[in-house]
Design an enzyme around this catalytic site. Sequence first.
Site, mmCIF file in Angstrom:
data_model
loop_
_atom_site.group_PDB
_atom_site.id
_atom_site.type_symbol
_atom_site.label_atom_id
_atom_site.label_comp_id
_atom_site.label_asym_id
_atom_site.label_seq_id
_atom_site.Cartn_x
_atom_site.Cartn_y
_atom_site.Cartn_z
ATOM 1 N N LYS A 79 22.949 2.863 108.476
ATOM 2 C CA LYS A 79 21.989 1.770 108.685
ATOM 3 C C LYS A 79 21.794 1.015 107.366
ATOM 4 C CE LYS A 79 17.225 1.261 110.528
ATOM 5 N NZ LYS A 79 16.087 2.009 111.111
ATOM 6 N N SER A 154 14.473 0.434 115.603
ATOM 7 C CA SER A 154 15.078 -0.516 114.718
ATOM 8 C C SER A 154 16.517 -0.173 114.317
ATOM 9 C CB SER A 154 14.235 -0.651 113.451
ATOM 10 O OG SER A 154 14.236 0.562 112.720
ATOM 11 N N SER A 178 12.572 4.932 115.562
ATOM 12 C CA SER A 178 13.729 4.052 115.377
ATOM 13 C C SER A 178 15.097 4.700 115.453
ATOM 14 C CB SER A 178 13.609 3.290 114.062
ATOM 15 O OG SER A 178 12.724 2.213 114.244
#
Length: 471
Positions: A79, A154, A178
């Site tokens: 990420k 997210s 997330s």
Amino acid sequence: MDVSSLTIRKIQKGLTDKKFSCEDLTKTYLGNIQKTDKEINAFITVFDKQAVEEARRVDGLISKGKKLLALEGVPLAIKDNMLVSGQKCTAGSKILENYVAPYDATVVKKIKKQGGIILGKTNLDEFAMGASGEYSAYGVTKNPHSSEHVPGGSSSGSAAAVSADMCPVALGSDTAGSVRYPSSLCGVVGMKPTYGAVSRCGLIAMASSLDQIGPIAKNVEDAEILFNEIKGKDSMDATSYEQLQEISKKIDIKNLRIGVVKECLRDGIQKEIIDITKASIDKLEKQGAKIETVSLPHIEYGIACYYIIMPAEASSNLARYDGVKFGKTKEAKDLLNTYLETRGEFFGKEVKRRIMLGTYCLSAGYYDSYYLKAQKVIVKIKEDFDNIFKKVDLLLTPTSPFLPFKLGERLTDPLSMYMADLLTVPANLAGLPAISVPAGSVGKLPVGIQFMAPQYEEERIFKIAKFFETL
Ligand code: GLN
């Protein structure tokens, strides 16, 4: 080469048995990214050249008959809020568009040390604030199962990339769900460790008392392998600790006591989600698990507490992005205007909303009635969990209160977006380990369920999740 069913074990076996080379494998994933990602938009940066070079190094080792390290030859994605030395790290924000990481995050260091091949950095809601993958300055990510629907956020890019065969495993970060939430919406496994199990050094901070890095994978075993490689005490993160495997009580899958949280299966949770969760409970019960309905009376305040604690901590963490120390600068007539214009122009709307909420909650006179009060409620939520875990070994809930929603559907109503965290946020507030595993689907839309365990009991959630996967 079809990589859709490849797992870490299968990859390493295929490599050592010389069924395929690491270069071919890596190029296949890079090819998938090139093909699929035009539509999905899961990656912000792809390290084509370095990944292939690294793959050739692994092929060299194999030809010399060397034994592979735990992640050697395994392509993966990170990420874009975790630092990879010498590479851009945007956190999904315009303000960090030109920021190049000066060092590796501890998790990245560990992955490199074990020979993992980093394919690139994945898209996310700006600074990990969001639940749909629509708040990134680098474009919306789409759900690989249906391009009209959100992938969840997210860690939208990491979950979508694993789901769409652009990498076998990935890392996400989880402050309120997330990792687990997008994993549920994309039909993959996502795990949030106990707070402190994984070092946060080199993770761009959102709400430091809640942030944890966790694995996203196609199956539970891969999530466990990746977790075992990234966990552990780190002198750079004072909240990290060494995990002692032995502390996990030996559990007998057949005699497990599983608590079904009644507050997580009531009105307001979409019927299809309740149906799939109940069917999952039935399957476990048929295998001998003892199911008990339990109550966590304070978790209904979870969202309210989170949306005080998180903006408060985030507003302080994001103060450093001022156009002077990091990232982009908007030249202005004096220092104050440089701050105002840089932050005004390069932060997105949702991030600004949270900075404003957070500074408000922390301001003189309001601190006691918001921040302090929320901390007191969190103590109550933790007590609920402590009491329940005297009676049951694990808790089971749905991961998401509703099915993946349509792109754009919740963009104009932040509160309805915040509701996505309803069932995942309690584990962050209480610091517990939790996992989301695929449990079914409605049409083409995947649905996951969540298991939560007491602190430090990662082993327990991996065991139950692996068992559930076989049912
Ligand atoms: N939906 C949560 C939020 O917007 C997700 C946060 C997270 O886990 N990073 O704050």
